[in-house]
Design an enzyme around this catalytic site. Sequence first.
Site, PDB file in Angstrom:
ATOM      1  N   ASP A  80     -20.699 -14.253  -5.786  1.00 23.19           N
ATOM      2  CA  ASP A  80     -20.058 -13.473  -6.848  1.00 23.19           C
ATOM      3  C   ASP A  80     -18.554 -13.788  -6.874  1.00 23.19           C
ATOM      4  O   ASP A  80     -17.888 -13.747  -5.835  1.00 23.19           O
ATOM      5  CB  ASP A  80     -20.301 -11.979  -6.545  1.00 23.19           C
ATOM      6  CG  ASP A  80     -19.915 -11.060  -7.691  1.00 23.19           C
ATOM      7  OD1 ASP A  80     -19.895 -11.514  -8.852  1.00 23.19           O
ATOM      8  OD2 ASP A  80     -19.639  -9.869  -7.412  1.00 23.19           O
ATOM      9  N   HIS A 178     -14.199  -3.680 -13.600  1.00 24.96           N
ATOM     10  CA  HIS A 178     -14.735  -3.372 -12.274  1.00 24.96           C
ATOM     11  C   HIS A 178     -14.311  -1.974 -11.792  1.00 24.96           C
ATOM     12  O   HIS A 178     -13.291  -1.458 -12.236  1.00 24.96           O
ATOM     13  CB  HIS A 178     -14.239  -4.406 -11.252  1.00 24.96           C
ATOM     14  CG  HIS A 178     -14.836  -5.764 -11.452  1.00 24.96           C
ATOM     15  ND1 HIS A 178     -14.081  -6.877 -11.722  1.00 24.96           N
ATOM     16  CD2 HIS A 178     -16.117  -6.188 -11.424  1.00 24.96           C
ATOM     17  CE1 HIS A 178     -14.885  -7.929 -11.840  1.00 24.96           C
ATOM     18  NE2 HIS A 178     -16.126  -7.542 -11.664  1.00 24.96           N
ATOM     19  N   ASN A 251     -24.352  -6.845 -13.349  1.00 21.21           N
ATOM     20  CA  ASN A 251     -23.789  -6.667 -12.010  1.00 21.21           C
ATOM     21  C   ASN A 251     -23.528  -5.202 -11.693  1.00 21.21           C
ATOM     22  O   ASN A 251     -22.931  -4.481 -12.499  1.00 21.21           O
ATOM     23  CB  ASN A 251     -22.459  -7.420 -11.912  1.00 21.21           C
ATOM     24  CG  ASN A 251     -22.629  -8.924 -11.926  1.00 21.21           C
ATOM     25  OD1 ASN A 251     -23.728  -9.421 -12.179  1.00 21.21           O
ATOM     26  ND2 ASN A 251     -21.562  -9.643 -11.665  1.00 21.21           N
TER      27      ASN A 251
HETATM   28  P1  13P Z   1     -19.062  -2.511 -10.910  1.00 19.69           P
HETATM   29  O1  13P Z   1     -17.743  -2.279 -10.222  1.00 19.69           O
HETATM   30  O2  13P Z   1     -19.106  -1.858 -12.249  1.00 19.69           O
HETATM   31  O3  13P Z   1     -20.230  -2.123 -10.063  1.00 19.69           O
HETATM   32  O4  13P Z   1     -19.174  -4.087 -11.200  1.00 19.69           O
HETATM   33  C1  13P Z   1     -19.558  -4.979 -10.180  1.00 19.69           C
HETATM   34  C2  13P Z   1     -19.357  -6.414 -10.539  1.00 19.69           C
HETATM   35  O5  13P Z   1     -19.107  -6.793 -11.661  1.00 19.69           O
HETATM   36  C3  13P Z   1     -19.508  -7.382  -9.436  1.00 19.69           C
HETATM   37  O6  13P Z   1     -19.230  -8.689  -9.835  1.00 19.69           O
HETATM   38  O1  G3H Z   2     -16.427  -7.698  -8.580  1.00 17.82           O
HETATM   39  C1  G3H Z   2     -16.295  -7.534  -7.383  1.00 17.82           C
HETATM   40  C2  G3H Z   2     -17.411  -6.942  -6.619  1.00 17.82           C
HETATM   41  O2  G3H Z   2     -17.519  -5.567  -6.904  1.00 17.82           O
HETATM   42  C3  G3H Z   2     -17.250  -7.244  -5.158  1.00 17.82           C
HETATM   43  O3  G3H Z   2     -16.138  -6.595  -4.626  1.00 17.82           O
HETATM   44  O4  G3H Z   2     -14.643  -8.326  -3.643  1.00 17.82           O
HETATM   45  O5  G3H Z   2     -14.612  -5.932  -2.843  1.00 17.82           O
HETATM   46  O6  G3H Z   2     -16.527  -7.446  -2.285  1.00 17.82           O
HETATM   47  P1  G3H Z   2     -15.434  -7.110  -3.271  1.00 17.82           P
HETATM   48 ZN    ZN Z   3     -17.690  -8.858 -11.290  1.00 29.16          ZN
HETATM   49 NA    NA Z   4     -21.290 -12.818 -10.245  1.00 31.28          NA
END
Ligand code: 13P
Ligand code: G3H
Ligand code: ZN
Ligand code: NA
EC number: 4.1.2.13
Length: 305
Positions: A80, A178, A251
Amino acid sequence: MLVTGLEILKKAREEGYGVGAFNVNNMEFLQAVLEAAEEQRSPVILALSEGAMKYGGRALTLMAVELAKEARVPVAVHLDHGSSYESVLRALRAGFTSVMIDKSHEDFETNVRETRRVVEAAHAVGVTVEAELGRLAGIEEHVAVDEKDALLTNPEEARIFMERTGADYLAVAIGTSHGAYKGKGRPFIDHARLERIARLVPAPLVLHGASAVPPELVERFRASGGEIGEAAGIHPEDIRKAISLGIAKINTDTDLRLAFTALIREALNKNPKEFDPRKYLGPAREAVKEVVKSRMELFGSVGRA
Ligand code: 13P
Ligand code: G3H
Ligand code: ZN
Ligand code: NA
């Protein structure tokens, strides 16, 4: 079974349902997501961010890839928000079957060039690629059209971007962001823009920042002593509509984090003498599983595996 992201998402876009990409950082989240997928007979994507890989290290990537192989439903192990070519190569070496390269903060030409480079490396080893165009930002409904245009994904650019990069699926910016604060009330989603993008881009589309931030969960977090401000997420109807317009990968991270932490808080409050981690991580894992199962119902992926 371990499959590529595209294998899961191509079918989803063609048949008009969504598949969840759930962020995992530890064993409990992995188990929760995989058990939910098997019980729902749903394909699923395990999303590991760079932060997850740093936190969980080899233990996490080994568990994710090996458990995905043994799963009785199709599972993709996905990087991701990969920020660099090197980061993508590390995921490929660890056995991931899907990678995201996120150069959405660069100018268009840089995004094209860097994404193209990742696509060549990933495709050489049979792994499929997500790219992103546009900025994830909460947008107020009344924001002027040219301001929206500056942030959100441009449909014509999206078409050219996909042709030039060869990426397999595309993360679009249509107003989500996010985290737990996505706007006031019911955050605005630019469905009209999504419709135009989907008409020009046949590839599966991806929605980041899709958590619902359910009021019940926010309340439980608060009631157990957690501190959280005016949290707001994406309305289930807006998710359903986005899927009907071409979103295939959705996601979700924040909802799982909220559930896990609220349940840990509750368990520790209830029994201050407890110091066996299994006693509070167990119920928290169960709560994550329930959230994942209900997301799968919303997305329409139940029974698709
Ligand atoms: P949320 O913060 O809405 O759960 O989105 C997660 C996301 O896009 C991870 O790539
Ligand atoms: O978009 C980001 C995801 O929610 C993952 O978050 O980078 O804190 O693991 P993180
Ligand atoms: Zn994301
Ligand atoms: Na992703």
